[in-house]
Design an enzyme around this catalytic site. Structure first.
Site, mmCIF file in Angstrom:
data_model
loop_
_atom_site.group_PDB
_atom_site.id
_atom_site.type_symbol
_atom_site.label_atom_id
_atom_site.label_comp_id
_atom_site.label_asym_id
_atom_site.label_seq_id
_atom_site.Cartn_x
_atom_site.Cartn_y
_atom_site.Cartn_z
ATOM 1 N N GLU A 97 0.926 -1.155 0.041
ATOM 2 C CA GLU A 97 0.079 0.002 0.012
ATOM 3 C C GLU A 97 0.994 1.107 -0.130
ATOM 4 O OE1 GLU A 97 -1.431 3.017 1.033
ATOM 5 O OE2 GLU A 97 -1.860 2.240 3.058
ATOM 6 N N CYS A 125 -2.808 8.707 3.414
ATOM 7 C CA CYS A 125 -2.635 8.031 2.305
ATOM 8 C C CYS A 125 -4.016 8.302 1.296
ATOM 9 C CB CYS A 125 -2.005 6.758 2.079
ATOM 10 S SG CYS A 125 -3.403 5.713 3.145
#
Length: 500
Positions: free
Chosen positions: A244, A278
């Site tokens: 990720e 994020c």
């Protein structure tokens, strides 16, 4: 001749409060040998943990959930001190952790247990089952921006799937990692010498060592650049990875959107946690008909925000000092490239804090649009219609999350976005739903955590086919006869040759 002696390598490092520089604690810099030893211990822990019944693992994980719930404020205080975020923001992070532990523990057996599958006409005499077995030992390399929620999205699901875990937290937030590991120890019931969840601390070298220490899978959260190095290291031993890597998430605001709600979501999604999210909003594409009103609303809300060191602040400092320079360079690039600031500007960057910045008319090839800023900076660009917005949102290399505000076309626009997750008429909501898989595409990485996909991510699929009875004719034998294959094809024409 004088011999130069290299300075000794530090064996410990300090965790600091980014608001004050106060030392919060000292932690060991674990070497490659230390990491290898931890993985070896985890191997024994994995055998113990996988040997428990699914119900026993569930019971231990639910006990851990109870510990987390009872001590939530304690964990939130550690998060707040190491990241600088306000205590209430840290509390929100802890609530998400608790919900994911709850869901993973209660659903692992149903998702991963043995299930029967159809065998088809040709193999009607067989019985087939599929189950998902733990891979063994999982190495988790966590980030600093959400030091509990993000790594626990891998840790919890790996544990629920029957694996042992070695956690390497960010060097900026080792105390959060230590707290999580120690809180697990009592309810886990691990025998001495066979720990199920362990901690290793240090810098990039420690994380690199974890990749090559013999783990069965690595889950990494961090930058795309570092993710490529992790993947290259793991490729040497064909160790699978789930990555990720952040994003440059976009919001689309259509002409029929609730502008008040959209503006509120854009500011919170882009500037909460100092923009260090994020899946935070960094780009907003607004249809021309409502652009000016939307900008007015966003500007008013952003101007009201006050970063600072207290729990009353809107958000805290930049947790990683070097990120301040990244934010500064993006704001400067936007202004030099023709963009204009309606809130803040270059003067907003005052380490360790960054005041809110709202930029308009930034070119699509500008650094502030193409690369992850990871700060409280929002780029708002005008588009002719929502279709142009989709095209621009899909134009970058990242593909993590997105948001759409629209009444008539919300689901349609969401379905056209090249991302892993979309929130319609909300922002970041997908991260708060334990059953929704989390992950991206492109430079945002691959693989999934959370939900059923997150459980399966840390398993290997195991299929078993058993013969229930013998057929009068053996299809898979040299003794089947010369005409059997032709007869089988004719039978399949009758049963499979139709258009429907």
């Amino acid at each position: 001749m004088t011999q130069t002696i290299a300075p000794p390598v530090a064996s410990t490092f300090d965790s600091l409060d980014p608001r004050t520089g106060t030392v919060l604690g000292s932690y060991p810099v674990h070497t490659a040998d230390d990491v290898a030893a931890a993985v070896l211990r985890a191997r024994r822990g994995a055998q113990h943990w996988a040997g428990l019944t699914a119900g026993e693992r569930r019971s231990r994980l639910l006990s851990w959930r109870s510990v987390l719930a009872r001590r939530a404020d304690e964990l939130a205080a550690v998060i707040s001190s190491e990241t600088g975020k306000p205590l209430d923001d840290a509390r929100l992070e802890v609530t998400l952790v608790i919900d994911h532990v709850h869901w993973a523990a209660r659903n692992a057996e149903k998702v991963l247990g043995r299930t029967a599958v159809s065998v088809g006409l040709m193999m009607a005499n067989q019985r087939a089952t599929v189950e998902h077995k733990p891979v063994g030992v999982v190495g988790v390399i966590g980030p600093w921006n959400y030091p509990a929620f993000t790594p626990m999205g891998s840790v919890v699901y790996a544990l629920a799937a029957g694996n042992a875990v070695v956690l390497k937290p960010s060097e900026l937030t080792p105390g959060v990692g230590r707290w999580l590991v120690e809180s697990f120890a009592t309810p886990s019931g691990s025998p001495d010498g066979a720990p199920v969840l362990q901690l290793v601390t240090g810098f990039g070298e420690t994380g690199a060592a974890l990749c090559t220490a013999g783990v069965d899978k690595v889950a990494f959260t961090g930058s795309t650049r570092t993710a490529k190095r992790v993947m290259a290291a793991c490729a040497e031993t064909l160790t699978p990875v789930v990555l990720e890597c952040g994003g440059k998430d976009a919001m689309i605001v259509d002409a029929d959107a609730d502008l008040e709600a959209a503006a509120d979501a854009a500011v919170w999604g882009g500037m909460s946690n100092s923009g260090q999210t994020c899946i935070g909003m960094e780009r907003v594409y607004v249809v021309d008909a409502v652009h000016d009103r939307f900008v007015e609303l966003v500007a008013a809300k952003a101007r009201a925000l006050r970063p600072g060191p207290t729990d009353r602040a809107s958000y805290g400092p930049m947790t990683m000092a070097s990120q301040v320079d990244v934010v500064r360079s993006h704001v400067q690039a936007a202004l030099e490239g023709g963009g204009r600031a309606v809130v803040g500007g270059a003067e907003s960057v005052r380490a360790p804090y960054v005041d809110p910045v709202v930029l308009l008319d930034v070119p699509e090839d500008n650094l502030a649009v193409t690369e992850e800023t990871f700060g409280p900076v929002l780029v708002v660009n005008r588009v002719a219609d929502a279709d142009e917005a989709v095209e621009r949102a899909n134009g970058g290399t990242y593909g993590l999350g997105a948001s759409v505000f629209a009444k008539a076309r919300g689901d349609e626009l969401a379905g056209r976005l090249r991302v892993g997750m979309v929130a319609v008429n909300s922002v970041i909501s997908f991260a708060a739903i334990a059953e929704v898989p989390f992950g991206g595409v492109g430079d945002s990485g691959f693989g999934r955590i959370h939900g059923a996909d997150g459980l399966r991510e840390f398993t290997r699929t195991h299929s078993v086919v058993s013969q229930r009875f013998a057929l009068p004719v053996k299809l898979m034998s040299f003794d089947r006869g010369p005409r059997m294959a032709g007869q089988l094809v004719r039978a399949l024409r009758l049963t499979r040759g139709r258009r429907r």
